[in-house]
Design an enzyme around this catalytic site. Structure first.
Site, PDB file in Angstrom:
ATOM      1  N   ASP A  33       0.950  -1.141  -0.194  1.00  0.00           N
ATOM      2  CA  ASP A  33      -0.021   0.019   0.042  1.00  0.00           C
ATOM      3  C   ASP A  33       0.942   1.428  -0.038  1.00  0.00           C
ATOM      4  O   ASP A  33       2.061   1.180   0.496  1.00  0.00           O
ATOM      5  CB  ASP A  33      -1.005   0.021   1.266  1.00  0.00           C
ATOM      6  CG  ASP A  33      -2.168   0.949   0.842  1.00  0.00           C
ATOM      7  OD1 ASP A  33      -2.022   1.633  -0.034  1.00  0.00           O
ATOM      8  OD2 ASP A  33      -3.343   0.607   1.407  1.00  0.00           O
TER       9      ASP A  33
ATOM     10  N   GLU B 289     -17.571  10.050   5.261  1.00  0.00           N
ATOM     11  CA  GLU B 289     -16.873   8.744   5.453  1.00  0.00           C
ATOM     12  C   GLU B 289     -16.055   8.472   4.355  1.00  0.00           C
ATOM     13  O   GLU B 289     -16.340   8.534   3.249  1.00  0.00           O
ATOM     14  CB  GLU B 289     -17.942   7.703   5.493  1.00  0.00           C
ATOM     15  CG  GLU B 289     -18.890   7.327   4.306  1.00  0.00           C
ATOM     16  CD  GLU B 289     -20.050   6.417   4.302  1.00  0.00           C
ATOM     17  OE1 GLU B 289     -20.023   5.699   5.079  1.00  0.00           O
ATOM     18  OE2 GLU B 289     -21.056   6.517   3.504  1.00  0.00           O
TER      19      GLU B 289
END
Lengths: 631, 631
Positions: B236, B439
């Protein structure tokens, strides 16, 4: 009985605490006197604002570009109609919150002195004559000619107020007497003489050391005595607390409140007037002065029909909000405010042309609204408007962020996509400029650079990089700049086939711009501000001297001058005498046309008046352009 | 020669520095070997993302709600087609920037363990079986079945990754062995067995003390040996620098880089691998291990056809981007992902009904896109979709801010306007919920409360206040919740006539929702997550135990269970045996229908499989639902 006499009688029944309570913007009810609560804080700069649904007209600066005071009066009348409709409905529900009343804190007739000012797009531009005529038209339209006043207009921000935003609560301006009278106060004086505005709002800053909302010089000597103002004065929101907290001209809030009321500031937007009881107790303020203020406020409320059953506006139904006629008017104003700055003949576009619409403002809703706006039920972005009108292919890519440099963080890589779209098209319509997050009010615009103001009038580097890429392709380019202020378009003027200035154009903006690009209407807007060639042309932002600023005094050569604006035809002006001109549309296209009358001396170039008219192809009209500076 | 053999041969010609350079996501060209530069950082979660124009499909969680793996495979194939079209065009221009490549960091098959996780909407929900089947379909669709691989898919984030976002760079998870294998790793194992994904991305967090991108246990023992993964592993973005900077399991970046490569992390998204030379010089890493990594990367590039002239995808033209077929598919997926939670018969609406569309999500574009999205050339908001479909009057008011309480700052006063609109209508369509600023990912969602996560699954107080006002009017209400995660809808279930869950539905979302509301199609979506009745039902967010979480293990009674979803007809399920079911549409409306097969024991309720089919009114179908947990 006159409204004034009725107000005197009503106020005479109030106790001192009751009177003081009515000087707050959120005036509470006084049930024993049958007085309902009322909130004076309401906005309608270009449509009823911050109160949900409304027809969203082009931003003030855009309406200024139409150079059409008759149209402005019509718009303001429609705004008052929608304001009344909302007020009627709110009142039925017993609502008296902020943004639900029928007096409004508009128009903003400050002079757009420096293009870096974030709030400049709320104004009618840099010229006192244009500002004065449009402000007058707005007030007349908003207030109506009825038995009752349709809505109260507020001239703001009085006075000498045009940034910097981050200094507004401490700034002290000392303009020359000439600049004060001929630039900063001139439109206020004109509007008061020609439209009887209900209200004037005092500004945040100081002038000659006195805070505007506590300035005997500005509020008594100038406003009431010299200009003949007979309405009420409201403070800008929070401005009175600034006296002691920021300007440091008083020791505490009770002194600030007393100074404001004694100077003639009748109504407080903010909360300084909660200290008025203390001001009176300390002997800083007399009940007579309080009574004077409250009488002015109740004269206004009575004149608005709030205490009568026969007000002609009480029957305006909610269904007028965004009715087809109002939305069509918004579109028309937007059409008329588009300014064609350059055209080598590429415009109007053939609808069958395959185009690529590129740029961060092309599909951006916020640029339609600008600030102090209502909520439309339909947004038509430039892309959407073009797509609706086009018969050829319409490619699209935003191409870059409005100001963030590509490659930062996890931002999209969008420039190559724009290049691809451009390559596939016959003509590129490049839609760039600013948005309301990049220029606005302190606390309201989030550009993080200058508290709402701009540090530079150049387009951001992110857009310049995209511009260079697109120009390098060698395709025909129509450059559409959407902004609320002048930006540097010097390169565009050289490299693009057409340059169009579109000030924040309202909810129907994309449709209106497409109407112009595809020739459904001829452009007829003119620049209400000077488009300087570079940042170097600008005196320091904090400098309030008008020397070498604005069309009237600027010595240099701008890229596009104040008043510049092309049409799709040719109109010749033949001046018969000083005020009489024959306009001839010698081309093949109908167009609206604003004729401007100047007095030009070696020292200055003064706009004396202007008049807009419609000319069919081949039509000639002779008309008079009044010198409005004489009154 | 196989792709693997060709890779071996090519890598053998590289010097060590050349090899190391190819392990960075922004791999430079090696002209002497005819190797062009390539950027491995590309996104396509629900359409080609962050790369300008693309068909924007519904967000991953919405596609999950369709419970349709065949449709998912079709979508992924279209995404790969558009990715290829863009890649082809970029390559022609010599562009090799981020977001321009043909390997993609999708799908996200993490388990949506807790509804507060901000990135949950990137996943396929809370169930391993659903996630595994949809992830497999996505990989198969994206990678294609051609001679060359159409695009590379990446399973992420491996492993045990689901918030909290603000702890992701330091968090260490130690799940039970059962949770690890049956929940967190299960979908990875399934996808690898059933779809041969090119790539797996290591997560930011640690598992059992080892950082995921430097974990011999996860990357060697589990991924390659046990699951049989044969592709390349990418970190990542920034995860390897976390080893020393945040996890503190290594002393410096050279150690971190070595640990990653030695553990089998071949490619670095981030910049830790600039230290690989040092790692080798210090004897922390052998050239053999480097060669292994680079061979895997070049096998992938060669398999993508980057070094051949006969790749079947090189001719895909740019014109496929957002072509009518792709846009229509996006609309269909959005239709199929709408979940009807409650309906007392008010839906479908008669098109002639006069309705009021109210709520902050009604005309909001950001809820169409969610995160990791492309740029559509047309947005259809809920309001716009309804207006297009309606034949009655359509009133509109946002009514409140998404989360800011009315009255703060200079916000608009909009609630009364919504009440007015509601009163004028026969039916209120209340469109509330969340948006991607509330979110999302750390640094990406700006809710200021929890770094992308939510502190509560209740709707914000601003919306609750509006909800109460509207409900109090006693009008029929259709409640549409747009969000990427479960929110508490307990009150809505009691008070509203219909409740509809619409996960972020893509650029055509408003049109698709209107198709459902007006009965053009029957809803057929099912919840991919449990809609809990309150925050009190949730274990602590940091707790990675599955006990009492998700449909499989939750002991309480949710407002709406995982898998819940109504249609406009009645479909009966008659199970002939364990895996054979007869579905009968006994109503008068055609509908799609997903049948779910469970194994229910006192301890758990396990989804074994599901199948979606289309049933005309009156039609019966008998089909088999495979137990996909056995392999």
């Amino acid at each position: 009985m006159t409204f004034k006499e009725r107000a005197k009688e009503l106020v005479a029944k109030m106790t001192l605490p009751e009177k003081l309570s009515q000087m707050r913007y959120d005036a509470p009810a006084i049930p024993r006197l049958g007085i309902p609560g009322y909130n004076w804080w309401n906005e309608c700069l270009h449509g009823v604002a911050r109160s949900g649904r409304a027809t969203v007209f082009p931003q003030a600066i855009a309406m200024a570009a139409s150079f059409d005071d008759e149209l402005m009066e019509t718009v303001a009348d429609v705004i008052a109609t929608e304001g009344r409709a909302k007020y009627n409905e709110y009142r039925k529900a017993g609502d008296t919150a902020r943004y639900q009343g029928i007096n409004f804190f508009a128009p903003n007739i400050n002079i757009f002195r420096d293009p870096r000012w974030g709030r400049g797009h709320e104004t009618y531009g840099e010229d006192p004559t244009l500002t004065a005529k449009l402000g007058t038209a707005f007030v007349n339209g908003l207030q109506g000619k009825g038995k009752y006043r349709k809505a109260d207009a507020t001239l703001k921000h009085y006075a000498v107020h045009s940034g910097p935003e981050d200094l507004r609560h401490t700034f002290d301006v000392a303009p020359s007497e000439r600049d004060l009278n001929e630039t900063y106060l001139w439109a206020f004086r004109y509007c008061i003489k020609h439209s009887d505005p209900s209200c004037v709002m005092g500004a945040y800053n100081r002038v000659y050391g006195e805070p505007c909302c506590g300035s005997p010089f500005l509020l008594e000597e100038k406003l009431r005595k010299e200009f003949g103002f007979s309405g009420y004065v409201v403070s800008d929101c929070g401005a009175i607390c600034d006296f002691n907290e920021n300007h440091k001209v008083t020791a505490n809030a009770a002194e600030s409140a007393a100074l404001a009321v004694n100077s003639g500031c009748d109504l407080n937007c903010g909360n300084a007037y909660q200290w008025l009881k203390t001001s009176v107790a300390l002997g800083l303020l007399s009940e007579e002065t309080v009574t004077r203020a409250v009488e002015r406020l109740f004269e206004a409320r009575i004149r608005l029909g709030q205490f009568d059953d026969d007000c002609e506006y009480d029957s305006i139904p909610y269904s007028v909000i965004e009715c087809p006629e109002h939305v069509a008017l918004s579109r028309k104003v937007a059409q008329d405010s588009v300014v064609l700055l350059k055209n080598d003949g590429i415009l109007p576009l053939d609808p069958k042309t395959n185009i690529a619409v590129i740029g961060p403002n092309a599909d951006e809703r916020s640029v339609l609204l600008a600030n102090y706006a209502g909520t439309p039920t339909e947004y038509v972005t430039v892309l959407e408007g073009i797509r609706e009108a086009a018969q050829g292919k319409v490619g699209y890519a935003p191409g870059c962020h409005s100001y963030k440099i590509q490659g930062a963080d996890f931002d999209a890589t969008t420039m190559p996509d724009a290049v691809i779209a451009a390559k596939a098209a016959d003509v590129v319509v490049l839609v760039m400029g600013l948005n309301p997050s990049m220029e606005g009010e302190q606390g309201d615009a989030f550009n993080n650079s200058a508290d709402g103001d701009k540090l530079s009038i150049e387009l951001p580097e992110s857009q310049k990089a995209l511009y260079r890429e697109i120009i390098a392709l060698g395709k025909p380019v129509v450059f559409v700049n959407i902004s609320g202020s002048a930006v540097v378009l010097a390169d565009q003027d050289k490299a693009c086939n057409a340059v169009v200035q579109c000030f924040y154009p309202g909810a129907q903006g994309g449709r209106a711009l497409a109407d112009v690009l595809y020739g459904k209407v001829s452009p007829s807007g003119r620049l209400p501000v000077t488009f300087y060639a570079s940042d170097d042309d600008l005196p320091p932002f904090e400098d309030y001297s008008m020397e070498n600023r604005t069309n009237r005094y600027f010595k240099g050569t701008p890229t596009y001058a104040f008043g510049h604006g092309l049409t799709y035809t040719e109109v010749t002006e033949t001046w018969v005498d000083e005020e009489t001109v024959t306009l001839s549309n010698v081309g093949n296209t109908d167009t609206a046309y604003s004729v401007l009358r100047y007095k030009i001396t070696p020292e200055e170039k003064q706009l004396l008046g202007f008049k807009k008219t419609f000319l069919k192809a081949g039509q000639s009209v002779t008309l008079k352009v009044e010198d409005v500076t004489k009154f």
